[in-house]
Design a protein around this motif. Structure first.
Motif, PDB file in Angstrom:
ATOM      1  N   GLY A 132       0.786  -1.228   0.000  1.00 25.97           N
ATOM      2  CA  GLY A 132       0.000   0.000   0.000  1.00 25.97           C
ATOM      3  C   GLY A 132       0.815   1.273   0.000  1.00 25.97           C
ATOM      4  N   GLY A 133       2.145   1.154  -0.072  1.00 28.15           N
ATOM      5  CA  GLY A 133       2.988   2.345  -0.125  1.00 28.15           C
ATOM      6  C   GLY A 133       4.210   2.210   0.756  1.00 28.15           C
ATOM      7  N   GLY A 134       4.986   3.297   0.835  1.00 26.41           N
ATOM      8  CA  GLY A 134       6.188   3.259   1.653  1.00 26.41           C
ATOM      9  C   GLY A 134       6.959   4.558   1.564  1.00 26.41           C
ATOM     10  N   ALA A 135       8.129   4.553   2.186  1.00 23.93           N
ATOM     11  CA  ALA A 135       8.993   5.733   2.191  1.00 23.93           C
ATOM     12  C   ALA A 135      10.430   5.293   1.939  1.00 23.93           C
ATOM     13  CB  ALA A 135       8.896   6.472   3.518  1.00 23.93           C
ATOM     14  N   ILE A 136      11.105   6.005   1.041  1.00 23.88           N
ATOM     15  CA  ILE A 136      12.492   5.714   0.693  1.00 23.88           C
ATOM     16  C   ILE A 136      13.322   6.962   0.941  1.00 23.88           C
ATOM     17  CG2 ILE A 136      14.086   5.092  -1.171  1.00 23.88           C
ATOM     18  CD1 ILE A 136      11.709   3.664  -2.537  1.00 23.88           C
ATOM     19  N   VAL A 137      14.467   6.787   1.569  1.00 28.99           N
ATOM     20  CA  VAL A 137      15.405   7.891   1.777  1.00 28.99           C
ATOM     21  C   VAL A 137      16.767   7.472   1.246  1.00 28.99           C
ATOM     22  CG1 VAL A 137      16.587   9.362   3.438  1.00 28.99           C
ATOM     23  CG2 VAL A 137      14.190   8.766   3.802  1.00 28.99           C
ATOM     24  N   GLU A 224      27.669  14.196  14.050  1.00 23.57           N
ATOM     25  CA  GLU A 224      27.655  12.793  14.446  1.00 23.57           C
ATOM     26  C   GLU A 224      26.626  12.048  13.595  1.00 23.57           C
ATOM     27  OE1 GLU A 224      29.880  11.639  16.423  1.00 23.57           O
ATOM     28  OE2 GLU A 224      30.638  13.626  16.966  1.00 23.57           O
ATOM     29  N   PRO A 225      26.789  10.734  13.420  1.00 20.18           N
ATOM     30  CA  PRO A 225      25.821   9.971  12.629  1.00 20.18           C
ATOM     31  C   PRO A 225      24.379  10.166  13.065  1.00 20.18           C
ATOM     32  CG  PRO A 225      27.767   8.637  13.012  1.00 20.18           C
ATOM     33  CD  PRO A 225      27.945   9.899  13.833  1.00 20.18           C
ATOM     34  N   ASP A 226      24.147  10.327  14.368  1.00 20.49           N
ATOM     35  CA  ASP A 226      22.768  10.478  14.844  1.00 20.49           C
ATOM     36  C   ASP A 226      22.134  11.774  14.354  1.00 20.49           C
ATOM     37  OD1 ASP A 226      20.649   9.274  16.550  1.00 20.49           O
ATOM     38  OD2 ASP A 226      20.838  11.188  17.611  1.00 20.49           O
ATOM     39  N   ASP A 227      22.951  12.785  14.046  1.00 16.46           N
ATOM     40  CA  ASP A 227      22.395  14.030  13.513  1.00 16.46           C
ATOM     41  C   ASP A 227      21.675  13.771  12.189  1.00 16.46           C
ATOM     42  OD1 ASP A 227      23.372  15.722  15.563  1.00 16.46           O
ATOM     43  OD2 ASP A 227      25.348  15.765  14.624  1.00 16.46           O
ATOM     44  N   ILE A 228      22.244  12.907  11.365  1.00 17.06           N
ATOM     45  CA  ILE A 228      21.623  12.573  10.088  1.00 17.06           C
ATOM     46  C   ILE A 228      20.479  11.583  10.291  1.00 17.06           C
ATOM     47  CG2 ILE A 228      22.025  11.741   7.739  1.00 17.06           C
ATOM     48  CD1 ILE A 228      23.469  14.373   8.554  1.00 17.06           C
ATOM     49  N   ALA A 229      20.633  10.668  11.239  1.00 23.14           N
ATOM     50  CA  ALA A 229      19.567   9.708  11.528  1.00 23.14           C
ATOM     51  C   ALA A 229      18.281  10.429  11.916  1.00 23.14           C
ATOM     52  CB  ALA A 229      20.002   8.761  12.637  1.00 23.14           C
ATOM     53  N   GLN A 230      18.399  11.536  12.635  1.00 23.09           N
ATOM     54  CA  GLN A 230      17.211  12.294  13.026  1.00 23.09           C
ATOM     55  C   GLN A 230      16.476  12.853  11.811  1.00 23.09           C
ATOM     56  OE1 GLN A 230      15.895  12.614  16.001  1.00 23.09           O
ATOM     57  NE2 GLN A 230      17.508  11.896  17.361  1.00 23.09           N
ATOM     58  N   VAL A 231      17.222  13.256  10.788  1.00 22.28           N
ATOM     59  CA  VAL A 231      16.603  13.755   9.566  1.00 22.28           C
ATOM     60  C   VAL A 231      15.905  12.612   8.833  1.00 22.28           C
ATOM     61  CG1 VAL A 231      16.980  15.001   7.403  1.00 22.28           C
ATOM     62  CG2 VAL A 231      18.385  15.536   9.405  1.00 22.28           C
ATOM     63  N   VAL A 232      16.554  11.451   8.817  1.00 19.50           N
ATOM     64  CA  VAL A 232      15.940  10.275   8.200  1.00 19.50           C
ATOM     65  C   VAL A 232      14.624   9.938   8.882  1.00 19.50           C
ATOM     66  CG1 VAL A 232      16.179   7.807   7.741  1.00 19.50           C
ATOM     67  CG2 VAL A 232      18.163   9.310   7.468  1.00 19.50           C
ATOM     68  N   LEU A 233      14.631   9.945  10.209  1.00 19.20           N
ATOM     69  CA  LEU A 233      13.418   9.622  10.957  1.00 19.20           C
ATOM     70  C   LEU A 233      12.277  10.542  10.552  1.00 19.20           C
ATOM     71  CD1 LEU A 233      11.924   8.105  13.238  1.00 19.20           C
ATOM     72  CD2 LEU A 233      12.853   9.815  14.832  1.00 19.20           C
ATOM     73  N   PHE A 234      12.549  11.814  10.434  1.00 14.78           N
ATOM     74  CA  PHE A 234      11.518  12.756   9.987  1.00 14.78           C
ATOM     75  C   PHE A 234      11.001  12.387   8.602  1.00 14.78           C
ATOM     76  CE2 PHE A 234      10.887  16.628   7.346  1.00 14.78           C
ATOM     77  CZ  PHE A 234       9.634  16.969   7.825  1.00 14.78           C
ATOM     78  N   LEU A 235      11.912  12.100   7.671  1.00 16.76           N
ATOM     79  CA  LEU A 235      11.505  11.855   6.288  1.00 16.76           C
ATOM     80  C   LEU A 235      10.673  10.589   6.116  1.00 16.76           C
ATOM     81  CD1 LEU A 235      14.654  12.914   4.232  1.00 16.76           C
ATOM     82  CD2 LEU A 235      12.433  14.050   4.306  1.00 16.76           C
ATOM     83  N   VAL A 236      10.899   9.584   6.948  1.00 16.53           N
ATOM     84  CA  VAL A 236      10.124   8.343   6.804  1.00 16.53           C
ATOM     85  C   VAL A 236       8.832   8.392   7.610  1.00 16.53           C
ATOM     86  CG1 VAL A 236      12.200   6.992   6.371  1.00 16.53           C
ATOM     87  CG2 VAL A 236      11.276   7.085   8.700  1.00 16.53           C
ATOM     88  N   SER A 237       8.647   9.436   8.406  1.00 19.15           N
ATOM     89  CA  SER A 237       7.446   9.545   9.234  1.00 19.15           C
ATOM     90  C   SER A 237       6.333  10.254   8.481  1.00 19.15           C
ATOM     91  CB  SER A 237       7.762  10.317  10.519  1.00 19.15           C
ATOM     92  OG  SER A 237       7.922  11.698  10.238  1.00 19.15           O
ATOM     93  N   ASP A 238       5.132  10.155   9.006  1.00 19.04           N
ATOM     94  CA  ASP A 238       3.989  10.832   8.405  1.00 19.04           C
ATOM     95  C   ASP A 238       4.122  12.352   8.476  1.00 19.04           C
ATOM     96  OD1 ASP A 238       2.820   8.451   7.754  1.00 19.04           O
ATOM     97  OD2 ASP A 238       1.500   8.383   9.504  1.00 19.04           O
ATOM     98  N   ALA A 239       4.987  12.843   9.353  1.00 17.84           N
ATOM     99  CA  ALA A 239       5.180  14.284   9.467  1.00 17.84           C
ATOM    100  C   ALA A 239       5.777  14.885   8.196  1.00 17.84           C
ATOM    101  CB  ALA A 239       6.083  14.608  10.654  1.00 17.84           C
ATOM    102  N   ALA A 240       6.382  14.036   7.358  1.00 15.82           N
ATOM    103  CA  ALA A 240       7.027  14.516   6.128  1.00 15.82           C
ATOM    104  C   ALA A 240       6.195  14.215   4.888  1.00 15.82           C
ATOM    105  CB  ALA A 240       8.412  13.889   6.000  1.00 15.82           C
ATOM    106  N   ARG A 241       4.887  14.066   5.045  1.00 15.94           N
ATOM    107  CA  ARG A 241       4.045  13.712   3.899  1.00 15.94           C
ATOM    108  C   ARG A 241       4.101  14.751   2.775  1.00 15.94           C
ATOM    109  NH1 ARG A 241      -1.838  12.348   5.914  1.00 15.94           N
ATOM    110  NH2 ARG A 241      -1.473  14.318   7.015  1.00 15.94           N
TER     111      ARG A 241
END
Length: 263
Positions: A132-137, A224-241
């Motif tokens: 039914g869909g998905g998110a790619i980063v 740090e790697p987690d700085d980029i991981a936080q951006v990824v989390l946003f992009l795969v979440s519904d908040a980034a629709r």
């Protein structure tokens, strides 16, 4: 936030990939940590996720091996019924004068950084469509938009995947699949030899001088790697629709205010 989601993270054994896998799992996703490494080499990442209360597994997959990619997605769908998220963090970087760059290094960078992610997306589309869909980063690089001395080939591979993301977006929206990319700046990872235990005393001194002149409001030239991981989390979440085909620079402003040389 990601409860019930199934995520595949390439390059998940180290650096940005490992940090992303941990953060997605912390937010409820079951994460399949993949890289070309043996499962045993990725197991510490999985163990840390599980110890923190998350859910994860490891699977070896070379992004330049199309048969291995097909097997990865078939196995994920068979075991979990779907794949909701694909984060492409696998990458390789060689730098130096273009006249000295070997054909093998050039082929490897385009294979891992550009062709590999394209092959992964080809395999992901039908699986995500059935779910039914998905998110790619896709993890690109700030070098995709900023000229960096002796990084020409690497920059070309990352610019290619960023533009591929943008031009692919309208095609994937018909399948309810969002695709976006991130352009990190300097991140303290093993790929660029920027982890503290890999720097010589001279390099550490140069890093201190560079950070003293950093344009970052936080005063640190290296993220740090987690700085980029936080951006990824946003992009795969519904908040980034609202984001589809976007290229997000996460470089602490380097591209708008060039840092002075580290030395």
């Amino acid at each position: 936030m990601l409860d019930g989601k199934i995520a595949i993270v390439t390059g998940g054994g180290t650096g940005i990939g490992a940090a992303t896998a941990a953060l997605l799992a912390k937010n409820g996703a079951h994460v399949i940590v993949t890289s070309e490494l043996a499962v045993a080499a990725m197991q510490p990442v999985v163990d840390r996720i599980v110890a923190a209360g998350g859910s994860a597994e490891a699977a070896t997959c070379d992004v330049m091996d199309r048969a291995a990619i097909a097997a990865l997605f078939a196995g994920a769908e068979r075991a979990h019924g779907k794949v909701d998220i694909l984060v492409q963090s696998a990458g390789v970087c060689f730098w130096g004068p273009i006249e000295d760059m070997s054909a093998g290094k050039i082929d490897t960078m385009f294979g891992v950084n550009t062709i590999g992610p394209i092959s992964m997306i080809q395999a992901a589309i039908p699986v995500m469509r059935r779910a039914g869909g998905g998110a790619i980063v896709n993890i690109s690089s700030g070098a995709a938009v900023l000229g960096v001395n002796e990084f020409a080939v690497y920059a070309a591979t990352k610019a290619a995947i960023a533009h591929f993301t943008r031009t692919l977006a309208p095609e994937l929206r018909r399948s309810n699949i969002r695709v976006n990319s991130i352009g990190p700046g300097s991140v303290r990872t093993q790929m660029l030899g920027f982890t503290s235990d890999e720097l010589t005393p001279e390099q550490q001194e140069a890093m201190v001088r560079r950070e003293a002149r950093s344009v970052s409001p936080y005063g640190n030239a290296m993220m740090e790697p987690d700085d980029i991981a936080q951006v990824v989390l946003f992009l795969v979440s519904d908040a980034a629709r609202a984001l589809q085909g976007s290229f997000l620079l996460a470089d602490q402003g380097i591209s708008s205010a060039m840092l002075p040389p580290a030395s």
